[in-house]
Enzyme design. Structure first.
Site, mmCIF file in Angstrom:
data_model
loop_
_atom_site.group_PDB
_atom_site.id
_atom_site.type_symbol
_atom_site.label_atom_id
_atom_site.label_comp_id
_atom_site.label_asym_id
_atom_site.label_seq_id
_atom_site.Cartn_x
_atom_site.Cartn_y
_atom_site.Cartn_z
ATOM 1 N N LYS A 205 0.742 -1.306 -0.136
ATOM 2 C CA LYS A 205 -0.070 0.030 -0.084
ATOM 3 C C LYS A 205 0.983 1.206 0.006
ATOM 4 O O LYS A 205 0.687 1.989 -0.652
ATOM 5 C CB LYS A 205 -0.992 0.046 1.188
ATOM 6 C CG LYS A 205 -1.866 1.262 1.078
ATOM 7 C CD LYS A 205 -2.655 1.192 2.475
ATOM 8 C CE LYS A 205 -3.408 2.433 2.880
ATOM 9 N NZ LYS A 205 -4.239 2.231 4.079
ATOM 10 N N GLU A 211 10.814 -4.769 3.973
ATOM 11 C CA GLU A 211 10.890 -6.061 3.639
ATOM 12 C C GLU A 211 10.272 -6.315 2.237
ATOM 13 O O GLU A 211 10.965 -6.978 1.400
ATOM 14 C CB GLU A 211 10.047 -7.044 4.492
ATOM 15 C CG GLU A 211 10.548 -7.070 5.905
ATOM 16 C CD GLU A 211 9.613 -5.974 6.712
ATOM 17 O OE1 GLU A 211 9.215 -4.802 6.188
ATOM 18 O OE2 GLU A 211 9.257 -6.255 7.922
ATOM 19 N N GLY A 266 -4.645 -1.869 5.103
ATOM 20 C CA GLY A 266 -3.789 -3.077 4.686
ATOM 21 C C GLY A 266 -4.494 -4.309 4.912
ATOM 22 O O GLY A 266 -4.845 -5.253 4.238
ATOM 23 N N ARG A 267 -4.696 -4.675 6.243
ATOM 24 C CA ARG A 267 -5.444 -5.842 6.731
ATOM 25 C C ARG A 267 -6.811 -6.068 6.254
ATOM 26 O O ARG A 267 -7.487 -6.900 6.771
ATOM 27 C CB ARG A 267 -5.181 -5.885 8.352
ATOM 28 C CG ARG A 267 -5.813 -4.750 9.133
ATOM 29 C CD ARG A 267 -5.194 -4.838 10.466
ATOM 30 N NE ARG A 267 -5.848 -3.737 11.298
ATOM 31 C CZ ARG A 267 -4.967 -2.574 11.617
ATOM 32 N NH1 ARG A 267 -4.044 -2.511 10.677
ATOM 33 N NH2 ARG A 267 -5.547 -1.653 12.352
ATOM 34 N N GLU A 352 -3.742 -6.243 15.395
ATOM 35 C CA GLU A 352 -3.206 -5.055 14.938
ATOM 36 C C GLU A 352 -4.414 -4.065 15.177
ATOM 37 O O GLU A 352 -4.292 -2.685 15.089
ATOM 38 C CB GLU A 352 -2.715 -5.099 13.378
ATOM 39 C CG GLU A 352 -1.640 -4.079 13.129
ATOM 40 C CD GLU A 352 -1.203 -4.204 11.600
ATOM 41 O OE1 GLU A 352 -1.858 -4.087 10.660
ATOM 42 O OE2 GLU A 352 0.171 -4.522 11.773
ATOM 43 N N HIS A 383 -2.510 -32.569 19.107
ATOM 44 C CA HIS A 383 -1.352 -33.454 19.229
ATOM 45 C C HIS A 383 -0.213 -32.485 19.854
ATOM 46 O O HIS A 383 0.881 -32.730 19.902
ATOM 47 C CB HIS A 383 -1.080 -34.209 18.247
ATOM 48 C CG HIS A 383 -2.199 -35.202 17.729
ATOM 49 N ND1 HIS A 383 -2.236 -36.428 18.646
ATOM 50 C CD2 HIS A 383 -2.990 -35.083 17.014
ATOM 51 C CE1 HIS A 383 -3.457 -37.123 18.024
ATOM 52 N NE2 HIS A 383 -3.780 -36.110 17.011
ATOM 53 N N LYS A 511 10.330 -0.485 13.540
ATOM 54 C CA LYS A 511 10.722 0.002 12.098
ATOM 55 C C LYS A 511 12.038 1.124 12.330
ATOM 56 O O LYS A 511 12.685 0.828 11.768
ATOM 57 C CB LYS A 511 9.581 0.509 11.240
ATOM 58 C CG LYS A 511 8.392 -0.548 10.995
ATOM 59 C CD LYS A 511 7.593 0.031 10.033
ATOM 60 C CE LYS A 511 6.301 -0.976 9.784
ATOM 61 N NZ LYS A 511 5.152 -0.212 8.967
HETATM 62 O O1 F6P Z 1 3.971 -2.843 9.434
HETATM 63 C C1 F6P Z 1 2.375 -3.056 9.864
HETATM 64 C C2 F6P Z 1 1.867 -2.794 8.408
HETATM 65 O O2 F6P Z 1 1.831 -1.340 8.091
HETATM 66 C C3 F6P Z 1 0.530 -3.412 8.343
HETATM 67 O O3 F6P Z 1 -0.399 -2.912 8.646
HETATM 68 C C4 F6P Z 1 0.579 -3.509 6.763
HETATM 69 O O4 F6P Z 1 -0.429 -4.543 6.267
HETATM 70 C C5 F6P Z 1 1.736 -4.154 6.334
HETATM 71 O O5 F6P Z 1 2.483 -3.286 7.358
HETATM 72 C C6 F6P Z 1 2.450 -4.014 4.962
HETATM 73 O O6 F6P Z 1 2.281 -2.562 4.491
HETATM 74 P P1 F6P Z 1 2.389 -2.274 2.890
HETATM 75 O O7 F6P Z 1 1.215 -2.744 2.179
HETATM 76 O O8 F6P Z 1 2.188 -0.727 2.892
HETATM 77 O O9 F6P Z 1 3.495 -2.634 2.531
#
Ligand code: F6P
Length: 545
Positions: A205, A211, A266-267, A352, A383, A511
């Protein structure tokens, strides 16, 4: 100063009520009322939610509904669907329902449902192009593999849905997901792929997530090295983002950038172009069915009376358990291998969204909010950690989820699965008394001394609450409804707990510190800018490399 919520009359009444019913056993409640299942279960669109095995009475429900009314749940729900800026700390609406709406949804004078339709139309063209082989890679090969690069909300939803709706034997393209910044993740995926036939979806987003960008750079470099340069590499990239300019600057062709908007969390975004992997794997039709299932749940949530409303029931139950009964742990146990990733998905959605200790007004709250959400597929969990669920000291509540009909033909397996699903909630609720345990051991022929020695270990006290959710089958529509059920459940909780469900400031500090540590790891010489533990660990790592 007490929190505004905890001074409400209905809140105080619930504290009193909890004291009064805390000694009542589930055994007793069921014995007293043969209609308990009928009274405490709700159904909607091929889904049954049975909360009769929760520690509650009719009075509990009455008081929880009164609390919901006192907290203004109905008006908050209207505000959510109307596109008000319910995410006050980011000054944004939370219009995930607009991503699956059939009618116009106006935000700042603009019909955003129309924008959604346009983007989904562009996504449909891309999906059809890839699935039919019309869209080819730089060397003219069809694209047989797609790798989604994203994390959190840009990964978990599509990953869950692709697994839940699959398998897709023989279908093209095959989907792969890389989220972790651990280079082992992308390395192992790339090792099995042909760059000439691979398309990458960079899903972010913000298009700033460390990452995802690290993985996207690795993918771009891999493509450029194998295909002969950046221009060829870019033909194997597409992006889903609210920041199209950043994606284009990265090297994604402008016509391959699909938009999302800042009014989608995002979620909560799998219904948007973030769902591109779902549509690529399952086809646009099933993606639409998924959205239709969620839309049906939206309409139910927005329109059904609080007393007959599934997300309201589940949200209030969570509040009852976490806040009034002090249950800080909640397991999600899908008795369905295809829903294996649901616990991870719900972990982000729930924790979150509601893992907050400050009210919307900025004051620390004096009550417990979101429990720790965790879990894994049944019967595997039985288990592993079920011992603790049955006989441990920690209070845990659990959602058990299953489908009446499987997609496979192994009827015997499905009967075994469902027998375990049913047996576990029965055992957790009713346990096995000392008399029953002793009788069972005597029946086995154990000597009396052995019966006495083993008895404390063999007793199940029961009274461990669960909710059972049964779907007719795991169609795309049912999956959409299930996920939307949880989305709205979380919203209900956030209203009662008076927290903002749509921000996530708690992820920022880590972060920022990682950004500070990153150059220190590469620089020569020992580090002394942190506390002694962090310095010690950094210097140990540096010495070992
Ligand atoms: O670090 C949390 C977060 O901001 C989430 O809320 C989000 O879904 C995820 O990182 C990924 O964010 P993006 O879609 O901006 O890469």
């Amino acid at each position: 100063m007490p929190s505004a919520r905890s001074t409400l009359p209905s809140w105080q009444a619930l504290i009193e009520h909890q004291r009064a019913v805390s000694g009542v056993r589930l055994r007793e409640l069921f014995a007293r009322d043969p209609a308990r299942y009928r009274k405490f279960s709700l159904s909607f669109d091929g889904m049954i939610v049975d909360y009769s095995k929760q520690a509650l009475t009719g009075e509990t429900i009455r008081l929880l509904i009164a609390l919901a009314r006192e907290c203004g749940l109905e008006s908050w729900t209207k505000r959510l669907f109307a596109g008000e800026r319910v995410n006050a700390t980011e000054n944004r609406a939370a219009l995930h329902a607009a991503l699956r709406a059939a009618a116009p949804v106006v935000l700042d004078g603009r019909d955003v449902a129309r924008d959604v339709k346009d983007v989904l139309a562009a996504m449909g063209r891309l999906v059809r192009g890839v699935r039919t082989g019309r869209i080819k890679g730089a060397t003219g090969r069809a694209l047989t593999d797609v790798v989604n690069l994203g994390i959190g909300g840009s990964d978990l939803g599509p990953r869950l849905a692709c697994e839940a709706l699959g398998p897709f034997p023989g279908a093209r393209p095959r989907l792969h997901f890389v989220s972790n910044v651990d280079g082992a993740a992308i390395s192992s995926v790339l090792a099995a792929l042909d760059p000439r036939a691979t398309l990458f979806v960079i899903a972010s987003k913000t298009f700033t997530t460390q990452e995802t960008l690290a993985n996207a750079r690795a993918a771009r470099a891999w493509l450029a090295a194998k295909l002969g340069g950046k221009a060829a590499a870019s033909r194997h990239l597409c992006a889903v983002t609210a920041e199209p300019a950043r994606a284009v600057a990265f090297g994604v062709p402008a016509e391959r950038v699909l938009r999302i908007w800042d009014w989608v969390g995002g979620r909560y975004s799998l219904w948007s172009a973030v769902g591109l992997p779902i549509a690529l794997a399952a086809g646009m039709k099933r993606f639409d069915e998924l959205r239709a299932g969620a839309r049906a749940m939206d309409e139910h949530f927005a329109g059904a009376p609080l007393e007959r409303n599934l997300p309201v029931a589940l949200g209030l139950l969570e509040v009852w358990n976490a806040t009034f009964r002090g249950v800080a742990s909640r397991a999600v146990v899908p008795y369905d291998e295809r829903l294996r990733l649901l616990p991870a998905y719900l972990q982000q959605l729930e924790m979150e969204s509601c893992g907050k200790h400050v009210s919307r007004g900025g004051e620390a709250v004096d009550y417990a909010t979101a429990p720790v959400t965790w879990g894994s597929a049944g019967t595997d969990g039985q288990h592993a950690y079920f011992q603790l669920l049955h006989q441990g000291t920690a209070a845990v509540t659990a959602d058990f989820i299953a489908c009446c009909r499987p997609r496979h033909r192994l009827r015997g397996h499905h009967d075994l699965l469902l027998a375990n699903f049913l047996a576990q909630t029965e055992a957790l609720a009713f346990g096995m008394s000392g008399d029953e345990a002793a009788a069972a051991m005597r029946k086995q022929g154990l000597p009396e001394a052995e019966v006495r020695r083993l008895l404390p270990h063999r007793v199940f006290e029961g009274g461990r609450p669960t909710t059972s959710i049964l779907l007719d089958d795991l169609s795309a529509r049912a999956l959409g409804a299930l996920i939307a059920l949880y989305e709205h459940k979380v919203f209900v909780q956030s209203v009662i707990w008076d927290v903002n469900a749509f921000d996530q400031w708690g992820v920022e500090l880590g972060k920022r510190l990682a950004d500070r540590i990153l150059p220190e790891l590469g620089a020569s010489g020992p580090v002394s800018t942190h506390d002694s533990s962090t310095n010690g660990l950094i210097n140990h790592i540096k010495a070992k490399r």
